[in-house]
Enzyme design. Structure first.
Site, PDB file in Angstrom:
ATOM      1  N   HIS A   1       0.859  -1.189   0.000  1.00 61.31           N
ATOM      2  CA  HIS A   1       0.000   0.000   0.000  1.00 61.31           C
ATOM      3  C   HIS A   1       0.896   1.240   0.000  1.00 61.31           C
ATOM      4  O   HIS A   1       1.071   1.909   1.012  1.00 61.31           O
ATOM      5  CB  HIS A   1      -0.906  -0.033   1.225  1.00 61.31           C
ATOM      6  CG  HIS A   1      -2.020   0.954   1.205  1.00 61.31           C
ATOM      7  ND1 HIS A   1      -3.252   0.691   1.765  1.00 61.31           N
ATOM      8  CD2 HIS A   1      -2.100   2.206   0.702  1.00 61.31           C
ATOM      9  CE1 HIS A   1      -4.036   1.744   1.610  1.00 61.31           C
ATOM     10  NE2 HIS A   1      -3.353   2.687   0.979  1.00 61.31           N
TER      11      HIS A   1
ATOM     12  N   TRP B   1     -14.460   2.646   3.826  1.00 57.68           N
ATOM     13  CA  TRP B   1     -13.276   3.375   4.266  1.00 57.68           C
ATOM     14  C   TRP B   1     -13.800   4.575   5.040  1.00 57.68           C
ATOM     15  O   TRP B   1     -14.406   5.462   4.458  1.00 57.68           O
ATOM     16  CB  TRP B   1     -12.416   3.832   3.078  1.00 57.68           C
ATOM     17  CG  TRP B   1     -11.140   4.475   3.537  1.00 57.68           C
ATOM     18  CD1 TRP B   1     -10.966   5.759   3.966  1.00 57.68           C
ATOM     19  CD2 TRP B   1      -9.854   3.838   3.622  1.00 57.68           C
ATOM     20  NE1 TRP B   1      -9.664   5.977   4.326  1.00 57.68           N
ATOM     21  CE2 TRP B   1      -8.964   4.811   4.120  1.00 57.68           C
ATOM     22  CE3 TRP B   1      -9.375   2.563   3.342  1.00 57.68           C
ATOM     23  CZ2 TRP B   1      -7.620   4.538   4.328  1.00 57.68           C
ATOM     24  CZ3 TRP B   1      -8.043   2.308   3.548  1.00 57.68           C
ATOM     25  CH2 TRP B   1      -7.175   3.281   4.033  1.00 57.68           C
TER      26      TRP B   1
ATOM     27  N   TYR C   1     -15.394   6.022  -5.018  1.00 55.44           N
ATOM     28  CA  TYR C   1     -15.908   7.083  -4.159  1.00 55.44           C
ATOM     29  C   TYR C   1     -16.808   8.065  -4.888  1.00 55.44           C
ATOM     30  O   TYR C   1     -17.741   8.593  -4.300  1.00 55.44           O
ATOM     31  CB  TYR C   1     -14.743   7.881  -3.546  1.00 55.44           C
ATOM     32  CG  TYR C   1     -13.918   7.140  -2.534  1.00 55.44           C
ATOM     33  CD1 TYR C   1     -14.229   7.180  -1.179  1.00 55.44           C
ATOM     34  CD2 TYR C   1     -12.803   6.405  -2.927  1.00 55.44           C
ATOM     35  CE1 TYR C   1     -13.460   6.509  -0.238  1.00 55.44           C
ATOM     36  CE2 TYR C   1     -12.028   5.725  -2.004  1.00 55.44           C
ATOM     37  CZ  TYR C   1     -12.358   5.780  -0.658  1.00 55.44           C
ATOM     38  OH  TYR C   1     -11.593   5.107   0.270  1.00 55.44           O
TER      39      TYR C   1
ATOM     40  N   GLU D   1     -13.087  -0.215  -1.214  1.00 54.12           N
ATOM     41  CA  GLU D   1     -13.162   1.087  -0.535  1.00 54.12           C
ATOM     42  C   GLU D   1     -14.370   1.851  -1.046  1.00 54.12           C
ATOM     43  O   GLU D   1     -14.626   1.894  -2.251  1.00 54.12           O
ATOM     44  CB  GLU D   1     -11.906   1.936  -0.772  1.00 54.12           C
ATOM     45  CG  GLU D   1     -10.663   1.478  -0.050  1.00 54.12           C
ATOM     46  CD  GLU D   1      -9.478   2.424  -0.266  1.00 54.12           C
ATOM     47  OE1 GLU D   1      -9.711   3.625  -0.512  1.00 54.12           O
ATOM     48  OE2 GLU D   1      -8.339   1.956  -0.187  1.00 54.12           O
TER      49      GLU D   1
ATOM     50  N   ASN E   1      -2.753  -1.924  -3.597  1.00 50.63           N
ATOM     51  CA  ASN E   1      -3.903  -1.056  -3.414  1.00 50.63           C
ATOM     52  C   ASN E   1      -3.844   0.099  -4.400  1.00 50.63           C
ATOM     53  O   ASN E   1      -2.892   0.876  -4.389  1.00 50.63           O
ATOM     54  CB  ASN E   1      -3.948  -0.492  -1.987  1.00 50.63           C
ATOM     55  CG  ASN E   1      -5.141   0.431  -1.802  1.00 50.63           C
ATOM     56  OD1 ASN E   1      -6.287   0.013  -1.883  1.00 50.63           O
ATOM     57  ND2 ASN E   1      -4.875   1.713  -1.578  1.00 50.63           N
ATOM     58  N   GLN E   2      -4.829   0.192  -5.256  1.00 48.23           N
ATOM     59  CA  GLN E   2      -5.021   1.225  -6.281  1.00 48.23           C
ATOM     60  C   GLN E   2      -3.709   1.780  -6.856  1.00 48.23           C
ATOM     61  O   GLN E   2      -3.452   2.986  -6.800  1.00 48.23           O
ATOM     62  CB  GLN E   2      -5.915   2.344  -5.780  1.00 48.23           C
ATOM     63  CG  GLN E   2      -5.560   3.073  -4.525  1.00 48.23           C
ATOM     64  CD  GLN E   2      -6.625   4.106  -4.149  1.00 48.23           C
ATOM     65  OE1 GLN E   2      -7.827   3.916  -4.367  1.00 48.23           O
ATOM     66  NE2 GLN E   2      -6.184   5.208  -3.584  1.00 48.23           N
TER      67      GLN E   2
ATOM     68  N   GLU F   1      -4.949  10.716   6.618  1.00 46.95           N
ATOM     69  CA  GLU F   1      -5.313  10.539   5.207  1.00 46.95           C
ATOM     70  C   GLU F   1      -4.235  11.089   4.266  1.00 46.95           C
ATOM     71  O   GLU F   1      -4.426  12.062   3.558  1.00 46.95           O
ATOM     72  CB  GLU F   1      -6.661  11.224   4.937  1.00 46.95           C
ATOM     73  CG  GLU F   1      -7.843  10.571   5.636  1.00 46.95           C
ATOM     74  CD  GLU F   1      -8.194   9.207   5.067  1.00 46.95           C
ATOM     75  OE1 GLU F   1      -7.769   8.910   3.940  1.00 46.95           O
ATOM     76  OE2 GLU F   1      -8.894   8.446   5.748  1.00 46.95           O
ATOM     77  N   TRP F   2      -3.087  10.396   4.279  1.00 45.18           N
ATOM     78  CA  TRP F   2      -1.998  10.718   3.353  1.00 45.18           C
ATOM     79  C   TRP F   2      -1.689  12.207   3.350  1.00 45.18           C
ATOM     80  O   TRP F   2      -1.518  12.798   4.406  1.00 45.18           O
ATOM     81  CB  TRP F   2      -2.310  10.177   1.955  1.00 45.18           C
ATOM     82  CG  TRP F   2      -2.447   8.677   1.996  1.00 45.18           C
ATOM     83  CD1 TRP F   2      -3.615   7.958   2.022  1.00 45.18           C
ATOM     84  CD2 TRP F   2      -1.398   7.707   2.105  1.00 45.18           C
ATOM     85  NE1 TRP F   2      -3.351   6.611   2.117  1.00 45.18           N
ATOM     86  CE2 TRP F   2      -1.999   6.430   2.169  1.00 45.18           C
ATOM     87  CE3 TRP F   2      -0.005   7.800   2.147  1.00 45.18           C
ATOM     88  CZ2 TRP F   2      -1.253   5.253   2.277  1.00 45.18           C
ATOM     89  CZ3 TRP F   2       0.727   6.627   2.253  1.00 45.18           C
ATOM     90  CH2 TRP F   2       0.106   5.378   2.316  1.00 45.18           C
TER      91      TRP F   2
END
Length: 427
Positions: free
Chosen positions: A55, A365, A244, A316, A100-101, A372-373
């Site tokens: 990730h 999620w 999303y 997610e 992941n993505q 968050e990053w």
């Protein structure tokens, strides 16, 4: 989680926690113990671990020695890391995802320079190093082959004995045309191909989407015949979709456009408002994330048709609340917009299932507000509010609603009717 009623928990293993120096050092047994404790505690509560191997983060040593994902050497290192995970945890983990993505991560890291290693070039960004026209696709090529290497190792050495399944999770946005014109409709098709199919077409079909070849030309690497054979030989058990939002898309081949930081390589520009001034959906706390529930059904059906209805998990889906230091738990716990968002997206997911999509699970999620990053603590997506000073956790209204949903007590509502088949799988 147990009191919430979920039957599966998705988490990621930090490469650097297990192998701080990649193959150039030892296995960190404290890191292994950390994940063993987590996995064992989940299973004791009847919760299935759903594990992502990579990730975003990689050991700094690999970046320093040979440039990380820009070097084919990383394929061997990733295979080694995946094998360590299978050896240490595979007796209990039955669901694996390699990445992941990656289709979004690569754009943020090698096209825009927002995420480490922070590489980009004009017009996408102004970084000290990088080439936005070539490096995302070189890194992506190595990621795809690394994925194939890990799946091959699992299939040949561990899968039959351990009885697990392996897949990959991709970012899956949906789009609508900015105008009802041929060029904007084609722009949508093009942008979709530059999304998940960037990774999934080579895995399932043996090569990159034709739309990517037409636009990128020689900047898109070629698979050798040997690499195509390896891709074809590596069976994938499922795909994960991180979905999303939906946005309007404008063609940028025949129309002048600004540079779009996410979809610009497909020669398109995304917008929340169409040519008639209509907003795509209700705004959330995150910029360019809007509530457009029917996009869930559209995106699931798109991947169903493209990849022969392979088993799919929504890995997610969630709602962002904007946050700042002056706000308290009370400002977040009555999160009715999140409940509406989850309810409506699940309704359209249930519709996709009724229309034949083989969807086997759904993950919100996220369980808790988290870091968050690059947005840090300015966005909160958790069902539970977290006080980042004391770490106290407070259930939001959405957690209470989701608990009722999972227990089937939302009798008589439209959602109950729409989700009757989905309910068995929801996590």
């Amino acid at each position: 989680m147990h009191s919430l009623g979920v039957n599966s928990y998705r988490f990621s293993i930090s490469w650097t926690r297990i192998l701080p120096r990649g193959q150039f050092g030892h296995v960190n047994l404290d890191g292994v113990a950390f994940y063993n404790d987590l996995i064992d505690a989940l299973l004791q509560k009847g919760i299935q671990p759903f594990v992502t191997i990579s990730h975003y983060d990689i050991p700094q040593e690999l970046e320093t020695r040979y440039g990380g994902w820009l070097s084919p050497e990383i394929q061997k290192d990733f295979g080694y890391f995946a094998q360590v995970c299978f050896m240490m945890f595979g007796d209990r983990v039955k669901f694996w995802m390699t990445f992941n993505q990656p289709n979004l991560f690569l754009k943020f890291s090698y096209m825009d320079g927002w995420y480490p290693p922070g590489r980009c070039s004009h017009p996408f960004g102004n970084c000290a190093f990088g080439n936005s026209t070539t490096e995302p696709y070189i890194a992506g090529h190595n990621m795809i082959l690394s994925h194939a290497n890990a799946v091959s190792i699992y299939g040949k050495r561990y899968q039959e004995k351990q009885g697990g399944r392996i897949g990959i999770s991709i970012c899956a946005r949906w789009y609508e045309p900015f105008r009802n014109t041929t060029v904007d409709i084609l722009a949508v098709e093009r942008a979709l191909s530059f999304g998940g199919p960037w990774f999934l077409d080579p895995i399932f079909l043996g090569d990159y989407p034709i739309e990517m070849r037409k636009i990128l030309g020689s900047n898109l690497p070629e698979f050798t015949s040997e690499q195509k054979k390896k891709l074809k030989a590596t069976r994938l058990d499922f795909i994960g979709l991180n979905h999303y939002t939906t946005l309007y898309l404008k063609d940028c081949i025949f129309s002048p456009c600004e540079v779009d930081p996410v979809d610009g390589d497909a020669r398109v520009f995304s917008s929340s408002v169409n040519d008639d001034g209509v907003l795509i959906g209700e705004a959330t706390g995150a910029p360019f994330y809007y509530s457009v529930p029917d996009g869930m059904e559209q995106v699931v059906m798109y991947y169903k048709e493209r990849y022969n209805n392979i088993p799919t998990y929504v890995t997610e889906n969630g709602y962002a609340q904007a946050s700042n230091n002056s706000m308290s738990a009370k400002d977040f716990t009555n999160d009715t917009p999140r409940v509406n968002y989850i309810r409506d997206y699940l309704t359209f997911l249930a519709s996709a299932i009724r229309n034949g999509a083989d969807v086997r699970g759904y993950f919100i999620w996220s369980l808790l507000d988290c870091f968050e990053w690059t947005s840090g603590h300015t966005l909160r997506l958790g069902l539970y509010h977290v006080d980042f000073n004391t770490l106290q956790r407070t259930p939001k209204f959405s957690a209470k609603w989701f608990r009722k949903f999972l227990k089937g007590s939302l009798v008589g509502t439209r959602l109950r009717d729409k989700s009757s088949r989905l309910q068995h799988y929801t996590t």
